[in-house]
Design an enzyme around this catalytic site. Structure first.
Site, PDB file in Angstrom:
ATOM      1  N   GLU A  64     -42.650  36.548 -47.821  1.00 58.42           N
ATOM      2  CA  GLU A  64     -43.099  35.531 -48.828  1.00 58.42           C
ATOM      3  C   GLU A  64     -44.314  36.050 -49.244  1.00 58.42           C
ATOM      4  O   GLU A  64     -45.085  36.707 -48.809  1.00 58.42           O
ATOM      5  CB  GLU A  64     -43.115  34.214 -48.047  1.00 58.42           C
ATOM      6  N   HIS A 124     -46.584  25.385 -52.746  1.00 59.07           N
ATOM      7  CA  HIS A 124     -45.285  24.802 -52.981  1.00 59.07           C
ATOM      8  C   HIS A 124     -45.087  23.152 -52.580  1.00 59.07           C
ATOM      9  O   HIS A 124     -43.877  23.046 -51.805  1.00 59.07           O
ATOM     10  CB  HIS A 124     -44.130  25.910 -52.593  1.00 59.07           C
ATOM     11  N   ASP A 137     -47.316  35.403 -50.178  1.00 64.76           N
ATOM     12  CA  ASP A 137     -48.546  34.843 -49.847  1.00 64.76           C
ATOM     13  C   ASP A 137     -48.923  35.879 -48.902  1.00 64.76           C
ATOM     14  O   ASP A 137     -50.237  36.079 -48.653  1.00 64.76           O
ATOM     15  CB  ASP A 137     -48.816  33.427 -49.275  1.00 64.76           C
ATOM     16  N   HIS A 185     -43.583  39.601 -42.830  1.00 65.13           N
ATOM     17  CA  HIS A 185     -42.876  38.388 -43.648  1.00 65.13           C
ATOM     18  C   HIS A 185     -43.002  38.831 -45.139  1.00 65.13           C
ATOM     19  O   HIS A 185     -44.151  39.031 -45.731  1.00 65.13           O
ATOM     20  CB  HIS A 185     -43.537  37.210 -43.318  1.00 65.13           C
ATOM     21  N   HIS A 200     -40.655  31.946 -40.964  1.00 63.28           N
ATOM     22  CA  HIS A 200     -40.081  30.861 -41.776  1.00 63.28           C
ATOM     23  C   HIS A 200     -39.023  31.142 -42.812  1.00 63.28           C
ATOM     24  O   HIS A 200     -38.313  30.315 -43.210  1.00 63.28           O
ATOM     25  CB  HIS A 200     -41.498  30.484 -42.749  1.00 63.28           C
ATOM     26  N   ASP A 256     -46.360  33.342 -39.912  1.00 62.55           N
ATOM     27  CA  ASP A 256     -46.636  31.830 -40.265  1.00 62.55           C
ATOM     28  C   ASP A 256     -46.647  30.963 -38.957  1.00 62.55           C
ATOM     29  O   ASP A 256     -47.290  29.846 -39.016  1.00 62.55           O
ATOM     30  CB  ASP A 256     -45.325  31.357 -41.041  1.00 62.55           C
ATOM     31  N   TYR A 280     -48.809  21.594 -40.854  1.00 61.84           N
ATOM     32  CA  TYR A 280     -48.136  22.884 -41.142  1.00 61.84           C
ATOM     33  C   TYR A 280     -46.664  22.975 -40.509  1.00 61.84           C
ATOM     34  O   TYR A 280     -45.886  23.478 -41.147  1.00 61.84           O
ATOM     35  CB  TYR A 280     -48.859  24.109 -40.757  1.00 61.84           C
ATOM     36  N   HIS A 316     -52.059  32.291 -41.529  1.00 63.45           N
ATOM     37  CA  HIS A 316     -53.258  31.307 -42.158  1.00 63.45           C
ATOM     38  C   HIS A 316     -53.942  30.507 -41.315  1.00 63.45           C
ATOM     39  O   HIS A 316     -53.526  30.310 -40.043  1.00 63.45           O
ATOM     40  CB  HIS A 316     -51.980  30.204 -42.709  1.00 63.45           C
TER      41      HIS A 316
HETATM   42 FE1  FEO Z   1     -43.739  31.697 -45.286  1.00 64.41          FE
HETATM   43 FE2  FEO Z   1     -47.281  31.761 -45.183  1.00 64.41          FE
HETATM   44  O1  FEO Z   1     -45.416  32.255 -46.128  1.00 64.41           O
END
Ligand code: FEO
Length: 389
Positions: A80, A24, A82, A78, A145, A164, A192, A223
């Site tokens: 989101e 993104h 991903d 989370h 996040h 995150d 990041y 991640h």
């Molecule tokens: Fe806020 Fe890795 O997603």
């Protein structure tokens, strides 16, 4: 697809995205991973899932350890996509699984997946989920996040599943911090933070406070690589970043049409150089805004230059300023500069945005057409006088 053992009965079962280069708007030159973790206990538990297109990779890793239909709990730290993208198909494979999430997590998952028939168990900060020999405790970390974020702490194994927080966009066949070049890992953790977490410093600070007192030996983010040898180091970096602590460093960001603004940029650099302050020259034609932010994270001084085009700053500079304003670094000192032909609005426009962002300001520099050597020298000397050391 092999799972990776983290400790006894705990496995990394995520996916490696070697090809992603734009997340993104954030350049991910090193790819990334979507980390999911499997805990084998009386209650079989999966912590987070992966981006939907990587579901099969995750399922194959889970299946190498346990029949996915036997999963009892899926923790969604989370919403989101991903991390939650694999949920709809996983629910099909693990029909009896309960989804453990925060109140905002439940709302977000229902909104994303129209999941009114999923079996949710909503956790508050401090709630404990008994897995058998182990237990998970949850801490809400809103805005690190999204509003729904939480982290999960596995007390018996001293593992924090941090989602995150503490992540890095790195694709790697290695799984742990001591198996990978540490400097690269730290730089990617900084990039990041600068591009994702930076606006939420006060929330990060609160989250770090909430985690104080937990005995953490492993931080398993969503991640990149898992922290096990450098946990105190990355926590300390997060404390520093959350406090907006900066270094004696200047980032000079600019775009240029006929090199006049660039010449002013180098005159500005000379002033910092002469004062022993380190600099990064960031021409927006050759540097991506997300890479510039990695330096902004550390820099006390942010100098931003543009010539005037059609009564405005250049679009590249406007784009960077929009991005910078959204990421809202604090406790910085700004400076606007640029060249112009006849109207010369760009420098004032830049300065206005820097002021709105709460930056302390150094004197702006605006020069008509091509700067002379004397004018450039004056830029350097005037700035040096402002850099009292
Ligand atoms: Fe806020 Fe890795 O997603």
């Amino acid at each position: 697809m092999k799972p990776v053992k983290i400790t006894d009965n705990i496995y990394w079962v995520g996916a490696v995205d070697w090809n992603i280069r734009n997340f993104h708007g954030y350049l991910t030159q090193k790819g990334t991973t979507y980390n999911a973790y499997l805990i084998i206990d009386e209650k079989i538990t999966l912590v987070d899932t992966v981006k939907s297109s990587f579901f099969d990779e995750m399922l194959s890793r889970i299946s190498a350890v346990v029949d996915p239909s036997k999963i009892d709990y899926i923790v969604s730290n989370h919403v989101e996509m991903d991390h939650s993208g694999g949920l709809p198909r996983l629910i099909e494979a693990a029909k009896n699984a309960r989804i453990i999430t925060s109140p905002n997590g439940e709302r977000g998952l229902k909104a994303h997946y129209k999941a009114d028939n999923w079996d949710f168990a909503v956790m508050k900060t401090g709630d404990r989920l008994d897995l058998g020999k182990r237990s998970l405790t949850f801490v809400h970390t809103p805005m690190v996040h999204w509003p729904d974020n939480m982290v999960s702490y596995l007390k018996e194994d001293k593992i924090l599943f941090s989602n995150d927080a503490f992540g890095q966009h790195i694709a790697s066949s290695e799984c742990f911090d001591d198996e990978f070049p540490f400097d690269i890992m730290l730089e990617e953790a900084g990039k990041y933070y600068a591009n994702i977490v930076l606006p939420y410093g006060s929330q990060v600070h609160k989250a770090l406070e909430a985690l104080t007192g937990l005995d953490i030996e492993i931080i398993a983010p969503s991640h990149g690589l898992i922290w096990r040898s450098y946990v105190p180091k990355i926590v300390k970096e997060y404390e520093k970043w959350a406090a907006n602590e900066t270094e004696d460093m200047a980032v000079i960001v600019y775009d240029t049409m006929w090199n006049s603004t660039e010449r002013i940029a180098y005159a500005i650099q000379k002033a910092f150089d002469d004062k022993g302050i380190s600099t990064k020259m960031m021409n927006l034609k050759t540097n991506h805004i997300s890479d510039i932010m990695t330096h902004v994270l550390k820099a006390r001084y942010i100098c931003l230059g543009s010539p005037t085009l059609n009564n405005n700053m250049l679009p590249t500079v406007a784009s960077f300023l929009t991005y910078l304003k959204g990421l809202a670094p604090k406790k910085r000192i700004g400076m606007a500069f640029g060249s112009f032909g006849w109207s010369g609005q760009s420098v004032g426009q830049i300065e206005e945005v820097l002021k709105e962002a709460g930056f302390e300001l150094l004197n702006k520099v605006s020069i008509r057409y091509i700067p002379s050597e004397e004018q450039l020298q004056e830029v350097t000397e005037s700035l040096k006088k402002q850099l009292v050391r």
